[in-house]
Design a protein around this motif. Structure first.
Motif, PDB file in Angstrom:
ATOM      1  N   THR A 143       0.824  -1.201   0.000  1.00 43.43           N
ATOM      2  CA  THR A 143       0.000   0.000   0.000  1.00 43.43           C
ATOM      3  C   THR A 143       0.861   1.255   0.000  1.00 43.43           C
ATOM      4  O   THR A 143       0.528   2.254  -0.652  1.00 43.43           O
ATOM      5  CB  THR A 143      -0.931   0.006   1.231  1.00 43.43           C
ATOM      6  N   ALA A 144       1.976   1.208   0.712  1.00 48.08           N
ATOM      7  CA  ALA A 144       2.890   2.349   0.710  1.00 48.08           C
ATOM      8  C   ALA A 144       3.372   2.655  -0.709  1.00 48.08           C
ATOM      9  O   ALA A 144       3.473   3.822  -1.109  1.00 48.08           O
ATOM     10  CB  ALA A 144       4.082   2.067   1.618  1.00 48.08           C
ATOM     11  N   ASN A 145       3.644   1.609  -1.476  1.00 48.38           N
ATOM     12  CA  ASN A 145       4.107   1.828  -2.849  1.00 48.38           C
ATOM     13  C   ASN A 145       2.997   2.356  -3.748  1.00 48.38           C
ATOM     14  O   ASN A 145       3.253   3.145  -4.667  1.00 48.38           O
ATOM     15  CB  ASN A 145       4.697   0.529  -3.408  1.00 48.38           C
ATOM     16  N   VAL A 150      -3.795  11.057   1.580  1.00 47.15           N
ATOM     17  CA  VAL A 150      -3.911  10.816   3.018  1.00 47.15           C
ATOM     18  C   VAL A 150      -4.425   9.396   3.200  1.00 47.15           C
ATOM     19  O   VAL A 150      -5.327   8.952   2.475  1.00 47.15           O
ATOM     20  CB  VAL A 150      -4.870  11.822   3.682  1.00 47.15           C
ATOM     21  N   LEU A 151      -3.875   8.666   4.186  1.00 49.58           N
ATOM     22  CA  LEU A 151      -4.257   7.278   4.399  1.00 49.58           C
ATOM     23  C   LEU A 151      -4.772   7.034   5.814  1.00 49.58           C
ATOM     24  O   LEU A 151      -4.305   7.652   6.764  1.00 49.58           O
ATOM     25  CB  LEU A 151      -3.062   6.348   4.161  1.00 49.58           C
ATOM     26  N   CYS A 152      -5.712   6.094   5.927  1.00 48.31           N
ATOM     27  CA  CYS A 152      -6.105   5.520   7.211  1.00 48.31           C
ATOM     28  C   CYS A 152      -6.277   4.024   7.001  1.00 48.31           C
ATOM     29  O   CYS A 152      -6.243   3.534   5.871  1.00 48.31           O
ATOM     30  CB  CYS A 152      -7.388   6.159   7.743  1.00 48.31           C
ATOM     31  N   ALA A 153      -6.455   3.284   8.092  1.00 44.06           N
ATOM     32  CA  ALA A 153      -6.505   1.823   8.015  1.00 44.06           C
ATOM     33  C   ALA A 153      -7.914   1.330   7.733  1.00 44.06           C
ATOM     34  O   ALA A 153      -8.898   1.913   8.185  1.00 44.06           O
ATOM     35  CB  ALA A 153      -6.005   1.206   9.316  1.00 44.06           C
ATOM     36  N   VAL A 213       5.466   0.616   8.606  1.00 38.06           N
ATOM     37  CA  VAL A 213       5.084   1.205   7.319  1.00 38.06           C
ATOM     38  C   VAL A 213       4.438   2.569   7.533  1.00 38.06           C
ATOM     39  O   VAL A 213       4.706   3.513   6.779  1.00 38.06           O
ATOM     40  CB  VAL A 213       4.145   0.261   6.553  1.00 38.06           C
ATOM     41  N   THR A 214       3.599   2.701   8.565  1.00 39.14           N
ATOM     42  CA  THR A 214       3.026   4.024   8.834  1.00 39.14           C
ATOM     43  C   THR A 214       4.135   5.028   9.134  1.00 39.14           C
ATOM     44  O   THR A 214       4.058   6.193   8.730  1.00 39.14           O
ATOM     45  CB  THR A 214       2.038   3.980  10.015  1.00 39.14           C
TER      46      THR A 214
END
Length: 421
Positions: free
Chosen positions: A59-61, A74-77, A87-88
């Motif tokens: 997901t980071a990639n 912007v990311l959340c789980a 990774v966060t």
């Protein structure tokens, strides 16, 4: 914009996270190629994207690729137990992508983080299970006017979104990435198959060979789990409610029976249906002593855990991620990962090789929506076929495989009705 730039466990984990993210990237050649193209073309310039996904190395990639295309991400789980805290840390520290996720967070923190991701006022959404889209519609509807479209990664989310569309509640178009051929044929079958068995083996260290292993649901995920369990030497049972899938399972050589019968003889039971209470009170009352139960569906409702609690007189944790419930009838049931996605909660999720195709579809579909979303109706759409085929071609090229091409004569024959015997 955002009140706080991030909420994660520990920034000092960033070094470890960066090594793992870059390791995953070596197995993601298609997404890497799209990243390089996005750097040059900037197809997402100015787009605000909020993503509710499993925060993993892969997901980071994906997030890096979207940012390379010009987006503010912007990311959340999408699951309280699937977050990889290193990774966060690398997302925030090195890639400067605001992230709101902590492994093991409670329900309150989970929804607070979704709210913080929505504070970004997204124009595009990335979802895995439809929690972000649901929250957006139910509690943050004032933001809907700016949303152009979204994508959905998993079967459960697509089911929820189609229900919303059927009720005319969906307020923007969504592309069902889950249903792309290069997603469900590979990610769901090979990714879920391998990673689910990985999570079970890591949690239990029990030999599968010779054991009776039941899989609830014979969709693409269930097919993959069954195939890998049989590869380990297990005797595999399939339970189904769909007669066609049940017939297919039987033709594939598996035993097919109702769950009430399977529970009596199973050493392992894994749910992979997308529905609730697939394992219920009636099953727990007859389940084999020391049966291991796990869930490979998106939400932790497939196993009726409250019913299991009521039938129990004692509970303890013999191993990390394993809860042993002592039932009133004297038998013991072993629940893995609190009934959450065992492949992500107890292992590392899908291998990067298959997520390469899934996230390539995500990246290209998001770019498509940024360009064409305003022209689409509020419905759930398939991945455009040219994107799906493009991903397949890029993956073949990365694997250094070539295929035949139709000649003009063959093309004409296939498009004509005049030639016959």
């Amino acid at each position: 914009m955002i009140d706080k730039s991030f909420d994660i466990k520990d920034l000092s984990l960033a070094g470890q996270g960066r090594e793992r993210v870059e390791w995953a990237l070596t197995e993601m050649p298609v997404l890497s190629a799209i990243h390089d193209r996005f750097v040059k073309e900037r197809p997402l310039a100015g787009a605000r994207i909020s993503g509710c996904l499993h925060i993993t190395t892969e997901t980071a990639n994906l997030a890096r690729t979207l940012k390379a295309g010009g987006a503010e991400v912007v990311l959340c789980a999408s699951n309280p137990l699937s977050t990889q805290d290193d990774v966060t840390a690398v997302l925030v520290q090195h890639y400067h992508i605001p992230t709101f996720a902590i492994c093991g967070e409670d329900g309150s923190a989970y929804y607070r983080h979704i709210g913080q991701a929505l504070d970004h006022k997204p124009q595009l959404t990335l979802d895995d299970g439809a929690d972000l889209v649901s929250e957006l519609h139910k509690n943050r509807s004032a933001l809907l006017a700016e949303v152009i479209g979204g994508t959905e990664e998993t079967t459960t989310g697509v089911m929820r979104l189609r229900a919303m569309a059927e009720d005319r509640a969906l307020r923007f178009p969504v592309i069902a990435v889950n249903d792309a051929m290069t997603k469900h044929l590979f990610d769901n079958r090979y990714g879920t198959g391998q990673s689910t068995l990985d999570g079970i083996i890591r949690s239990t260290n029990i030999l599968l060979a010779g054991k009776t292993f039941t899989v609830a649901g014979y969709g693409w995920c269930g097919r993959g789990i069954a195939m890998r369990a049989r590869g380990h030497g297990a005797q595999v049972i399939i339970t189904e409610v769909d007669p066609q899938r049940a017939l297919e399972a039987a033709m594939d050589g598996y035993r097919v029976m109702p769950m009430l019968e399977a529970a009596i003889i199973s050493d392992f039971i894994v749910t992979a249906t997308g529905d609730k209470h697939v394992l219920d009170k009636t099953h727990f009352e007859v389940v084999k002593d020391h049966c291991v139960i796990a869930n490979a569906g998106h939400f932790n409702v497939e196993i009726n855990i409250p019913a299991l609690e009521k039938l129990s007189v004692k509970k303890h944790r013999p191993r990390k991620g394993v809860e042993a419930y002592r039932l009133k009838n004297g038998r013991t049931v072993r629940l893995l990962s609190e009934g959450r996605l065992v492949n992500l909660a107890a292992a590392e999720g899908h291998p990067a090789t298959v997520m390469d195709m899934s996230f390539a579809n995500q990246a290209l579909s998001i770019a498509y929506l940024w360009q064409h979303g305003a022209d689409l109706k509020n419905a759930v759409y398939p991945v455009p076929s040219d994107i799906d085929r493009q991903v397949a071609k890029m993956k073949l090229a990365a694997m250094r495989l070539s295929i035949d091409k139709l000649s003009r004569e063959q093309q004409n024959y296939l498009s004509s009705w005049k030639e016959g015997t």
